[in-house]
Design a protein around this motif. Structure first.
Motif, PDB file in Angstrom:
ATOM      1  N   PRO A 184      24.728  45.456 -44.401  1.00 52.94           N
ATOM      2  CA  PRO A 184      25.124  46.060 -43.124  1.00 52.94           C
ATOM      3  C   PRO A 184      23.925  46.593 -42.335  1.00 52.94           C
ATOM      4  CG  PRO A 184      26.490  46.902 -44.908  1.00 52.94           C
ATOM      5  CD  PRO A 184      25.430  46.069 -45.545  1.00 52.94           C
ATOM      6  N   GLU A 185      22.904  47.063 -43.038  1.00 49.32           N
ATOM      7  CA  GLU A 185      21.729  47.620 -42.365  1.00 49.32           C
ATOM      8  C   GLU A 185      21.003  46.570 -41.526  1.00 49.32           C
ATOM      9  OE1 GLU A 185      19.643  50.711 -43.950  1.00 49.32           O
ATOM     10  OE2 GLU A 185      21.713  51.447 -44.029  1.00 49.32           O
ATOM     11  N   SER A 186      21.150  45.314 -41.910  1.00 46.44           N
ATOM     12  CA  SER A 186      20.360  44.274 -41.246  1.00 46.44           C
ATOM     13  C   SER A 186      21.154  43.557 -40.151  1.00 46.44           C
ATOM     14  CB  SER A 186      19.884  43.253 -42.283  1.00 46.44           C
ATOM     15  OG  SER A 186      20.997  42.509 -42.754  1.00 46.44           O
ATOM     16  N   VAL A 187      22.427  43.932 -39.956  1.00 47.94           N
ATOM     17  CA  VAL A 187      23.263  43.200 -39.000  1.00 47.94           C
ATOM     18  C   VAL A 187      22.670  43.204 -37.596  1.00 47.94           C
ATOM     19  CG1 VAL A 187      25.489  43.221 -37.783  1.00 47.94           C
ATOM     20  CG2 VAL A 187      25.425  43.444 -40.266  1.00 47.94           C
ATOM     21  N   ARG A 188      22.306  44.401 -37.105  1.00 43.92           N
ATOM     22  CA  ARG A 188      21.853  44.508 -35.710  1.00 43.92           C
ATOM     23  C   ARG A 188      20.577  43.712 -35.441  1.00 43.92           C
ATOM     24  NH1 ARG A 188      23.491  49.951 -36.395  1.00 43.92           N
ATOM     25  NH2 ARG A 188      25.313  50.488 -35.142  1.00 43.92           N
ATOM     26  N   ASP A 189      19.718  43.578 -36.446  1.00 40.14           N
ATOM     27  CA  ASP A 189      18.432  42.893 -36.235  1.00 40.14           C
ATOM     28  C   ASP A 189      18.457  41.446 -36.698  1.00 40.14           C
ATOM     29  OD1 ASP A 189      17.409  45.344 -35.389  1.00 40.14           O
ATOM     30  OD2 ASP A 189      17.078  45.946 -37.471  1.00 40.14           O
ATOM     31  N   SER A 190      19.598  41.006 -37.223  1.00 42.22           N
ATOM     32  CA  SER A 190      19.620  39.664 -37.801  1.00 42.22           C
ATOM     33  C   SER A 190      19.568  38.597 -36.719  1.00 42.22           C
ATOM     34  CB  SER A 190      20.888  39.490 -38.625  1.00 42.22           C
ATOM     35  OG  SER A 190      22.001  39.485 -37.748  1.00 42.22           O
ATOM     36  N   GLU A 191      19.093  37.430 -37.111  1.00 41.59           N
ATOM     37  CA  GLU A 191      19.002  36.301 -36.193  1.00 41.59           C
ATOM     38  C   GLU A 191      20.388  35.945 -35.668  1.00 41.59           C
ATOM     39  OE1 GLU A 191      17.469  31.923 -36.829  1.00 41.59           O
ATOM     40  OE2 GLU A 191      16.160  33.370 -37.829  1.00 41.59           O
ATOM     41  N   LEU A 236      27.934  33.881 -26.161  1.00 36.39           N
ATOM     42  CA  LEU A 236      28.887  32.780 -26.261  1.00 36.39           C
ATOM     43  C   LEU A 236      28.141  31.465 -26.071  1.00 36.39           C
ATOM     44  CD1 LEU A 236      32.034  32.534 -26.484  1.00 36.39           C
ATOM     45  CD2 LEU A 236      32.039  32.262 -24.000  1.00 36.39           C
ATOM     46  N   THR A 237      28.248  30.557 -27.021  1.00 31.02           N
ATOM     47  CA  THR A 237      27.505  29.301 -26.965  1.00 31.02           C
ATOM     48  C   THR A 237      28.460  28.129 -27.037  1.00 31.02           C
ATOM     49  OG1 THR A 237      25.797  30.433 -28.242  1.00 31.02           O
ATOM     50  CG2 THR A 237      25.581  28.060 -28.014  1.00 31.02           C
ATOM     51  N   GLU A 238      28.297  27.197 -26.105  1.00 34.41           N
ATOM     52  CA  GLU A 238      29.150  26.008 -26.136  1.00 34.41           C
ATOM     53  C   GLU A 238      28.576  25.055 -27.173  1.00 34.41           C
ATOM     54  OE1 GLU A 238      30.079  24.380 -22.322  1.00 34.41           O
ATOM     55  OE2 GLU A 238      31.722  23.189 -23.175  1.00 34.41           O
ATOM     56  N   ILE A 239      29.397  24.653 -28.133  1.00 35.26           N
ATOM     57  CA  ILE A 239      28.892  23.780 -29.202  1.00 35.26           C
ATOM     58  C   ILE A 239      29.566  22.423 -29.178  1.00 35.26           C
ATOM     59  CG2 ILE A 239      28.202  25.626 -30.779  1.00 35.26           C
ATOM     60  CD1 ILE A 239      30.902  25.123 -32.243  1.00 35.26           C
ATOM     61  N   GLY A 240      30.525  22.253 -28.258  1.00 35.40           N
ATOM     62  CA  GLY A 240      31.210  20.962 -28.192  1.00 35.40           C
ATOM     63  C   GLY A 240      32.083  20.931 -26.960  1.00 35.40           C
ATOM     64  N   ASP A 241      32.998  19.976 -26.927  1.00 35.82           N
ATOM     65  CA  ASP A 241      33.882  19.803 -25.790  1.00 35.82           C
ATOM     66  C   ASP A 241      34.866  20.971 -25.719  1.00 35.82           C
ATOM     67  OD1 ASP A 241      35.178  18.731 -23.664  1.00 35.82           O
ATOM     68  OD2 ASP A 241      36.361  17.313 -24.848  1.00 35.82           O
ATOM     69  N   ASN A 242      34.598  21.916 -24.829  1.00 34.77           N
ATOM     70  CA  ASN A 242      35.400  23.132 -24.696  1.00 34.77           C
ATOM     71  C   ASN A 242      35.533  23.868 -26.029  1.00 34.77           C
ATOM     72  OD1 ASN A 242      36.585  24.975 -23.045  1.00 34.77           O
ATOM     73  ND2 ASN A 242      38.492  23.845 -22.711  1.00 34.77           N
ATOM     74  N   GLU A 243      34.445  23.870 -26.772  1.00 33.92           N
ATOM     75  CA  GLU A 243      34.416  24.533 -28.077  1.00 33.92           C
ATOM     76  C   GLU A 243      33.212  25.478 -28.080  1.00 33.92           C
ATOM     77  OE1 GLU A 243      34.268  21.766 -31.272  1.00 33.92           O
ATOM     78  OE2 GLU A 243      34.484  23.300 -32.806  1.00 33.92           O
ATOM     79  N   TYR A 244      33.467  26.703 -28.491  1.00 41.53           N
ATOM     80  CA  TYR A 244      32.427  27.727 -28.390  1.00 41.53           C
ATOM     81  C   TYR A 244      32.291  28.458 -29.712  1.00 41.53           C
ATOM     82  CZ  TYR A 244      33.097  27.132 -23.370  1.00 41.53           C
ATOM     83  OH  TYR A 244      33.197  26.609 -22.115  1.00 41.53           O
ATOM     84  N   GLU A 245      31.110  29.075 -29.875  1.00 44.50           N
ATOM     85  CA  GLU A 245      30.981  29.993 -31.001  1.00 44.50           C
ATOM     86  C   GLU A 245      30.328  31.275 -30.516  1.00 44.50           C
ATOM     87  OE1 GLU A 245      28.702  28.104 -34.062  1.00 44.50           O
ATOM     88  OE2 GLU A 245      26.806  28.452 -33.033  1.00 44.50           O
ATOM     89  N   ILE A 246      30.684  32.345 -31.178  1.00 43.79           N
ATOM     90  CA  ILE A 246      30.106  33.642 -30.820  1.00 43.79           C
ATOM     91  C   ILE A 246      30.016  34.502 -32.074  1.00 43.79           C
ATOM     92  CG2 ILE A 246      32.399  34.493 -30.114  1.00 43.79           C
ATOM     93  CD1 ILE A 246      29.678  35.865 -28.158  1.00 43.79           C
ATOM     94  N   ALA A 247      28.873  35.155 -32.212  1.00 42.02           N
ATOM     95  CA  ALA A 247      28.717  36.122 -33.291  1.00 42.02           C
ATOM     96  C   ALA A 247      28.904  37.501 -32.676  1.00 42.02           C
ATOM     97  CB  ALA A 247      27.330  35.993 -33.914  1.00 42.02           C
ATOM     98  N   MET A 248      29.830  38.272 -33.201  1.00 39.91           N
ATOM     99  CA  MET A 248      30.114  39.590 -32.641  1.00 39.91           C
ATOM    100  C   MET A 248      29.917  40.683 -33.669  1.00 39.91           C
ATOM    101  SD  MET A 248      33.452  39.038 -30.193  1.00 39.91           S
ATOM    102  CE  MET A 248      33.093  40.301 -28.979  1.00 39.91           C
ATOM    103  N   ILE A 249      29.364  41.793 -33.178  1.00 43.48           N
ATOM    104  CA  ILE A 249      29.225  42.972 -34.021  1.00 43.48           C
ATOM    105  C   ILE A 249      30.366  43.919 -33.703  1.00 43.48           C
ATOM    106  CG2 ILE A 249      27.787  44.963 -34.588  1.00 43.48           C
ATOM    107  CD1 ILE A 249      25.355  43.334 -33.774  1.00 43.48           C
TER     108      ILE A 249
END
Ligand code: CUA
Length: 155
Positions: A45-52, A59-72
């Motif tokens: 948990p300590e490394s979450v904020r600084d992690s890659e 929000l990143t488009e990775i395909g045809d109307n398909e997205y990924e997002i990493a949320m804290i």
């Protein structure tokens, strides 16, 4: 050995019901992929904020109307804030908490996961209906728990 006719009948009915139940479970697990989650991923948990993965995530488009997002999920907000996506978009959420256990519930969908410090939670959803969806924390996490909400706008 003599088995009473009715006893035999109910043994057969009971066995058939068991077979039906197990078949339903098997179809859900192996064909509809509704089985319990596996491949647990952990993270300090300590490394979450600084992690890659989570720092400056967007929000990143990775395909045809398909997205990924990493949320804290943290006291008392979800980073990186409100989201806007087109109707029909499938979004793959990856979630982690740097502090305490939070909830991640999206209104009007069946998205509802716990975000437990030390673990990475993943869930996907396709937003077919335009509108405003609330992301709510539904695990009590402290004095600001009730303010912990973001919006996903589907246009
Ligand atoms: Cu975070 Cu309640």
């Amino acid at each position: 050995m003599h088995i009473h006719r009715y006893e035999k009948l109910w043994l057969i009915i009971g066995t058939l019901i068991l077979v039906v139940f197990l078949s339903v479970l098997a179809v859900q697990t192996f064909f509809l992929e509704m089985g319990p989650p596996s491949h647990a991923e952990t993270m300090d948990p300590e490394s979450v904020r600084d992690s890659e993965m989570f720092a400056d995530a967007e929000l990143t488009e990775i395909g045809d109307n398909e997205y990924e997002i990493a949320m804290i999920a943290e006291m008392f907000t979800f980073q990186p804030g409100d989201l806007e996506i087109p109707a029909g978009a499938t979004v793959h959420f990856t979630l982690a908490s740097p502090d305490v256990t939070h909830g991640f519930k999206i209104s009007d969908t069946n998205v509802n996961v716990m975000v437990v410090p030390g673990h990475i939670s993943k869930i996907s959803h396709t937003f077919n209906e335009p509108g405003e969806y609330l992301i709510l924390c539904n695990e009590y996490c402290g004095l600001g728990h009730e303010y912990m909400a973001n919006t996903i706008t589907v246009y």
